[in-house]
Design a protein around this motif. Structure first.
Motif, PDB file in Angstrom:
ATOM      1  N   PRO A 221      34.258  42.765  23.743  1.00 41.36           N
ATOM      2  CA  PRO A 221      34.713  43.656  22.341  1.00 41.36           C
ATOM      3  C   PRO A 221      33.548  44.373  21.612  1.00 41.36           C
ATOM      4  O   PRO A 221      34.010  45.477  21.110  1.00 41.36           O
ATOM      5  CB  PRO A 221      34.814  42.217  21.100  1.00 41.36           C
ATOM      6  N   TYR A 222      32.235  44.091  22.012  1.00 39.79           N
ATOM      7  CA  TYR A 222      31.437  45.126  21.731  1.00 39.79           C
ATOM      8  C   TYR A 222      31.352  46.436  22.389  1.00 39.79           C
ATOM      9  O   TYR A 222      31.357  47.433  21.909  1.00 39.79           O
ATOM     10  CB  TYR A 222      29.854  44.420  22.155  1.00 39.79           C
ATOM     11  N   VAL A 223      31.764  46.469  23.892  1.00 45.70           N
ATOM     12  CA  VAL A 223      32.014  47.607  24.547  1.00 45.70           C
ATOM     13  C   VAL A 223      33.052  48.280  24.106  1.00 45.70           C
ATOM     14  O   VAL A 223      32.947  49.648  23.828  1.00 45.70           O
ATOM     15  CB  VAL A 223      32.256  47.295  25.859  1.00 45.70           C
TER      16      VAL A 223
ATOM     17  N   GLN B  87      40.328  38.484  28.734  1.00 49.47           N
ATOM     18  CA  GLN B  87      41.145  39.480  29.555  1.00 49.47           C
ATOM     19  C   GLN B  87      40.437  40.101  30.650  1.00 49.47           C
ATOM     20  O   GLN B  87      40.894  40.348  31.723  1.00 49.47           O
ATOM     21  CB  GLN B  87      41.647  40.720  28.650  1.00 49.47           C
ATOM     22  N   TYR B  88      39.167  40.561  30.363  1.00 50.22           N
ATOM     23  CA  TYR B  88      38.274  41.237  31.384  1.00 50.22           C
ATOM     24  C   TYR B  88      38.086  40.182  32.527  1.00 50.22           C
ATOM     25  O   TYR B  88      37.989  40.192  33.648  1.00 50.22           O
ATOM     26  CB  TYR B  88      36.789  41.341  30.559  1.00 50.22           C
TER      27      TYR B  88
ATOM     28  N   VAL C  89      43.878  36.538  25.780  1.00 48.12           N
ATOM     29  CA  VAL C  89      43.652  37.262  24.424  1.00 48.12           C
ATOM     30  C   VAL C  89      43.143  38.560  24.576  1.00 48.12           C
ATOM     31  O   VAL C  89      42.221  38.764  25.162  1.00 48.12           O
ATOM     32  CB  VAL C  89      42.628  36.558  23.646  1.00 48.12           C
ATOM     33  N   PHE C  90      44.037  39.855  24.386  1.00 46.14           N
ATOM     34  CA  PHE C  90      43.809  40.932  24.784  1.00 46.14           C
ATOM     35  C   PHE C  90      42.433  41.541  24.063  1.00 46.14           C
ATOM     36  O   PHE C  90      42.397  41.357  22.728  1.00 46.14           O
ATOM     37  CB  PHE C  90      44.953  41.874  24.423  1.00 46.14           C
TER      38      PHE C  90
ATOM     39  N   ALA D 284      47.366  35.018  20.323  1.00 46.93           N
ATOM     40  CA  ALA D 284      46.262  34.743  19.369  1.00 46.93           C
ATOM     41  C   ALA D 284      45.758  33.314  20.069  1.00 46.93           C
ATOM     42  O   ALA D 284      46.454  32.502  20.735  1.00 46.93           O
ATOM     43  CB  ALA D 284      46.783  34.507  17.897  1.00 46.93           C
ATOM     44  N   PRO D 285      44.571  33.241  19.751  1.00 45.11           N
ATOM     45  CA  PRO D 285      43.706  31.787  20.403  1.00 45.11           C
ATOM     46  C   PRO D 285      44.855  30.685  20.190  1.00 45.11           C
ATOM     47  O   PRO D 285      44.734  29.854  21.061  1.00 45.11           O
ATOM     48  CB  PRO D 285      42.652  31.773  19.855  1.00 45.11           C
ATOM     49  N   ALA D 286      45.303  30.478  18.653  1.00 36.17           N
ATOM     50  CA  ALA D 286      46.087  29.107  18.686  1.00 36.17           C
ATOM     51  C   ALA D 286      47.019  29.124  19.501  1.00 36.17           C
ATOM     52  O   ALA D 286      47.653  28.006  20.107  1.00 36.17           O
ATOM     53  CB  ALA D 286      46.196  28.879  17.248  1.00 36.17           C
TER      54      ALA D 286
END
Length: 346
Positions: free
Chosen positions: A107-109, A161-162, A155-156, A184-186
């Protein structure tokens, strides 16, 4: 003779009392002298900081520091905002609701690719046993080769996902040979439990919960030589550059927390277990104190570059330029707190 002995004893007692009185007087004089001549010590004013924190095993050092009041000991008034995912914590920083966040590298990337000026202060977690592909053995899936034609939940926009793409590529399974579904996670956990999908990418503590709930129906594929589940401490460049004391105090508390985790692993494990809502015996299957050390090393830069290329190839991001992630690193606080934790080649 008796009178002589008695007189000597009285004289000895008197001398001893005199010595004691003199000693007390000298100690009092010395204490007063020290009090009035000691160098002045500046009182450290507490500084406020708001931190977005995912309720995951990766946040373990923060949970321990919080439980042991290490943030306040280092002069921080820390307010934590809890989120299921690190990317939600990062969103709080981007939107101005939090000063700093703990977030996975993917998510940072993606955030940097969108033009967000987010600095990395330190890696705060790195594990090869925290993320896994959890497969339904009772659906006939026992290895990556069995995934062809199957439905896989992930979870995209996250490192899940990576991780999935890297695993499929490593085992020669093409993206067109599987059906990948964004949850979603749940919903991800429910989908596997209810049989909507044949496998999911998941992480601790959800991984341990599902393994306990589904037992022999599932198996975990970790791919330890392929993927490091890495979390970063980040903040907007402007905030990090203008608040060096807050960042340094936060890292000092984390360094103390990590040392405690190494020295007292059982107690630390119980604290992490309570924070993520798992029994300590389940946490024991993946808890490794060494994973929680703050650091900035070359492997981080390699991982950020690789994930950027992956996101470009998958057309998750449209920006074709490769960022120079050295420009986003802010090692000064970690250098001041724990210089041995830095091994970046500039």
């Amino acid at each position: 003779m008796k009178n002589l002995r008695a007189g000597r004893l009285v004289s000895l007692r008197q001398r001893m009392l005199g010595w004691i009185a003199a000693g007390v007087a000298l100690a009092l004089v010395a204490a007063l002298a020290w009090h009035y001549t000691r160098p002045s010590v500046a009182v450290v004013a507490p500084l406020p900081l708001t931190l977005g924190l995912p309720t995951q095993a990766a946040s373990g050092a923060f949970f321990v520091a919080e439980q042991r009041q290490l943030f306040s000991r280092h002069g921080l008034v820390l307010q934590t905002q809890r989120y299921p995912l690190g990317k939600q914590a990062l969103a709080a920083v981007i939107e101005g609701r939090a000063d700093m966040a703990v977030v996975a590298d993917t998510p940072y990337v993606l955030a940097v690719a969108k033009g967000n000026q987010i600095a990395v202060v330190s890696t705060v977690f790195g594990s090869r046993k925290t993320a896994a592909l959890l497969v339904r053995v009772d659906h006939g899936v026992r290895s990556a080769a069995d995934l062809r034609g199957r439905r896989i939940g992930t979870v995209f926009g996250t490192n899940a996902q990576y991780f999935l793409d890297k695993l499929l590529e490593h085992h020669g399974v093409g993206a067109s040979e599987v059906h990948i579904v964004d949850y979603a996670p749940a919903g991800l956990l429910t989908a596997l439990r209810d049989g909507e999908v044949d496998a999911i990418t998941t992480w601790q503590p959800e991984l341990a919960r599902l393994q306990q709930a589904l037992g022999t129906k599932v198996a975990a594929l970790f791919e330890q030589d392929l993927f490091v589940y890495r979390f970063l401490l980040v903040g907007k460049v402007g905030f990090v550059d203008s608040h060096p004391q807050e960042v340094q105090r936060l890292l000092a508390a984390l360094a103390d927390s990590h040392q405690y985790m190494i020295d007292q692993p059982l107690e630390a494990r119980q604290t992490v277990a309570a924070a993520i809502g798992l029994p300590p015996q389940l946490v024991a299957s993946f808890f490794e104190p060494v994973d929680y050390g703050p650091s900035l090393d070359q492997s981080l830069l390699l991982a950020l570059d690789d994930q950027t290329r992956w996101a470009q190839q998958r057309q998750i991001i449209n920006n074709r330029a490769m960022p120079n992630y050295l420009d986003y690193l802010r090692p000064q606080a970690l250098q001041a707190v724990l210089p041995s934790a830095i091994s970046i080649i500039r």
